[in-house]
Scaffold this active site. Sequence first.
Site, mmCIF file in Angstrom:
data_model
loop_
_atom_site.group_PDB
_atom_site.id
_atom_site.type_symbol
_atom_site.label_atom_id
_atom_site.label_comp_id
_atom_site.label_asym_id
_atom_site.label_seq_id
_atom_site.Cartn_x
_atom_site.Cartn_y
_atom_site.Cartn_z
ATOM 1 N N ASP A 285 2.668 4.567 -7.996
ATOM 2 C CA ASP A 285 1.881 4.311 -6.779
ATOM 3 C C ASP A 285 0.752 5.334 -6.825
ATOM 4 O OD1 ASP A 285 1.896 2.724 -4.105
ATOM 5 O OD2 ASP A 285 1.613 4.772 -3.416
ATOM 6 N N LYS B 193 10.895 3.098 -1.332
ATOM 7 C CA LYS B 193 9.668 3.829 -1.644
ATOM 8 C C LYS B 193 10.013 5.310 -1.688
ATOM 9 C CE LYS B 193 5.240 3.068 -2.369
ATOM 10 N NZ LYS B 193 4.546 1.898 -2.931
HETATM 11 P P1 NDP Z 1 -4.380 5.283 -7.594
HETATM 12 O O1 NDP Z 1 -3.861 6.649 -7.383
HETATM 13 O O2 NDP Z 1 -4.529 4.771 -8.980
HETATM 14 O O3 NDP Z 1 -5.802 5.128 -6.876
HETATM 15 C C1 NDP Z 1 -5.952 5.370 -5.514
HETATM 16 C C2 NDP Z 1 -7.418 5.295 -5.176
HETATM 17 O O4 NDP Z 1 -7.579 5.394 -3.772
HETATM 18 C C3 NDP Z 1 -8.244 6.425 -5.781
HETATM 19 O O5 NDP Z 1 -9.538 5.975 -6.040
HETATM 20 C C4 NDP Z 1 -8.227 7.478 -4.663
HETATM 21 O O6 NDP Z 1 -9.358 8.339 -4.690
HETATM 22 C C5 NDP Z 1 -8.300 6.584 -3.435
HETATM 23 N N1 NDP Z 1 -7.638 7.246 -2.319
HETATM 24 C C6 NDP Z 1 -6.365 7.716 -2.263
HETATM 25 N N2 NDP Z 1 -6.113 8.270 -1.073
HETATM 26 C C7 NDP Z 1 -7.254 8.148 -0.365
HETATM 27 C C8 NDP Z 1 -7.630 8.514 0.952
HETATM 28 N N3 NDP Z 1 -6.768 9.122 1.767
HETATM 29 N N4 NDP Z 1 -8.896 8.214 1.348
HETATM 30 C C9 NDP Z 1 -9.773 7.591 0.520
HETATM 31 N N5 NDP Z 1 -9.468 7.220 -0.736
HETATM 32 C C10 NDP Z 1 -8.233 7.487 -1.169
HETATM 33 O O7 NDP Z 1 -3.440 4.316 -6.736
HETATM 34 P P2 NDP Z 1 -3.253 2.739 -6.835
HETATM 35 O O8 NDP Z 1 -4.534 2.102 -7.249
HETATM 36 O O9 NDP Z 1 -2.027 2.484 -7.607
HETATM 37 O O10 NDP Z 1 -2.925 2.363 -5.324
HETATM 38 C C11 NDP Z 1 -3.931 1.991 -4.381
HETATM 39 C C12 NDP Z 1 -3.290 1.266 -3.214
HETATM 40 O O11 NDP Z 1 -2.636 0.083 -3.702
HETATM 41 C C13 NDP Z 1 -2.199 2.046 -2.461
HETATM 42 O O12 NDP Z 1 -2.222 1.654 -1.099
HETATM 43 C C14 NDP Z 1 -0.911 1.546 -3.114
HETATM 44 O O13 NDP Z 1 0.217 1.716 -2.267
HETATM 45 C C15 NDP Z 1 -1.276 0.077 -3.295
HETATM 46 N N6 NDP Z 1 -0.485 -0.651 -4.283
HETATM 47 C C16 NDP Z 1 -0.395 -0.202 -5.575
HETATM 48 C C17 NDP Z 1 0.338 -0.925 -6.495
HETATM 49 C C18 NDP Z 1 0.378 -0.545 -7.936
HETATM 50 O O14 NDP Z 1 0.925 -1.336 -8.720
HETATM 51 N N7 NDP Z 1 -0.181 0.576 -8.350
HETATM 52 C C19 NDP Z 1 1.089 -2.120 -6.104
HETATM 53 C C20 NDP Z 1 0.835 -2.572 -4.742
HETATM 54 C C21 NDP Z 1 0.102 -1.824 -3.879
HETATM 55 P P3 NDP Z 1 -9.408 9.588 -5.701
HETATM 56 O O15 NDP Z 1 -9.623 8.977 -7.042
HETATM 57 O O16 NDP Z 1 -10.558 10.382 -5.227
HETATM 58 O O17 NDP Z 1 -8.087 10.269 -5.586
#
Ligand code: NDP
Length: 456
Positions: A152, A112
């Site tokens: 991510d 990571k």
């Molecule tokens: P994105 O950046 O596309 O979306 C993240 C979302 O979570 C946004 O809506 C963001 O809000 C919100 N967010 C981020 N940080 C915080 C926080 N501290 N408190 C509240 N809300 C928060 O990321 P992903 O959708 O790709 O990832 C989401 C999760 O899934 C993570 O844990 C990631 O590690 C996990 N994941 C992702 C994979 C992938 O293929 N993308 C694979 C497996 C797991 P805002 O829009 O306001 O920034």
Amino acid sequence: MSNLPSEPEFEQALNELSESLKPFLSEHPEYAKAFEIVQIPERIVQFRVVWEDDSGKAQVNRGFRVQYNSALGPYKGGLRLHPSVNLSILKFLGFEQTFKNALTGLSMGGGKGGSDFNPKGKSDNEIRRFCNSFMAELSRHIGKDTDVPAGDIGTGGREVGFLFGAYRRARNEFAGILTGKGASWGGSHIRPEATGYGVIYYVEHMIKNSCPEFSLDKPSTRVAISGAGNVAQFTALKVIELGATVVSLSDSKGALISKSEKGFSKEVVEAIGELKLKGGYLESYQSFAPGGEYEYHADKRPWTLVENVQIALPSATQNEVSKEEAEALVKAGVRIVAEGSNMGCTAEAIDVFEATRKQGKGGVWYAPGKAANCGGVAVSGLEMSQNSQRLTWTPQEVDSKLKGIMTDCFNICLDAGKKFSGEDLSGDVLPSLLSGANVAGFIKVADAMKAQGEWW
Ligand code: NDP
């Protein structure tokens, strides 16, 4: 007392694995050495990233790549761009990733990386210049057979494109060194959708095995989702496509709850996708969902705001469900919790869910992220296979392989949960998928390390 710096997120992930492994290690004490060794990453690279902002000033951020474990294949795992990024978070993510990748059955090690760079509010040009500088150093440490990063939080298609271009130009080499690429230049179909779709394919098995009365093709099955990014959007779209009802989404500023029976529509979720690409927030929901069908709650997560919900899918970030929120979900009728995010639930929230499971019929069945969200990295693995062959599989081929991988992953977790949790499973008690995922992932990695002479 340890002389190591405090790393709360990493320690939380380590404690969770350690708890799950107790019954297995007491039967197989020879694996204790493997557990001691697997905790330490093979290598951590830390570097500075100097980039030029739009006013010509030098800005600096910290860059990281944690190369955790390569016993099963090249290091594989995403790059997170978020101001909260530090070594504790990247170590927890790389550690989890190692066992998650093992559960996909594909040849991938765990890693990571990322930076404390905040892409929010930056221009496209600033993001491009940051990515060029970040890759100038990262390129020394990755390679198609060494380490293959992906997206991510904060790293989507645009950033992967800038990073890939920076590598290609510097090396004069078009190689599969990143996944999540555009479909016309080496990416795989279904990669953007894969994590969210995979969560739902996993949940379908949980439903069949625990509460077949809730079917995802019935509008009466109500699903609470947090997040509004890649994972949350495609999870919601799959639920809507199948026919169940999505009652919530959220972002870092607040939660959006549907007040109508119909829940979120496909059009509204797609409008949220557009909004997020432009860096917007759900607080402006009236611009894409006028008509009073939604209610916005600033500074809240969805869990205490929803009623009559059967399934909850945390899909934003780590530790986004507290003990109190877990209790609220149990009260709201939730029977299935599956993490789209990595370590979405706090240890206390997991305790709440697992305590109800141990009571037998009617409890909550919890699936950890390393099992439920492995579809994203699985399709990244399929992207690597396509790149090696210089072929592009159809969306149908990739989707059907993804379904197969999620089915196998579920069965592996279920079987290992039955065998290794040390629990009495009489009286309708469901096996722990937490314990199953942790032990099955660990055994696979530990056995490969032993065969390669890394412990004895
Ligand atoms: P994105 O950046 O596309 O979306 C993240 C979302 O979570 C946004 O809506 C963001 O809000 C919100 N967010 C981020 N940080 C915080 C926080 N501290 N408190 C509240 N809300 C928060 O990321 P992903 O959708 O790709 O990832 C989401 C999760 O899934 C993570 O844990 C990631 O590690 C996990 N994941 C992702 C994979 C992938 O293929 N993308 C694979 C497996 C797991 P805002 O829009 O306001 O920034």
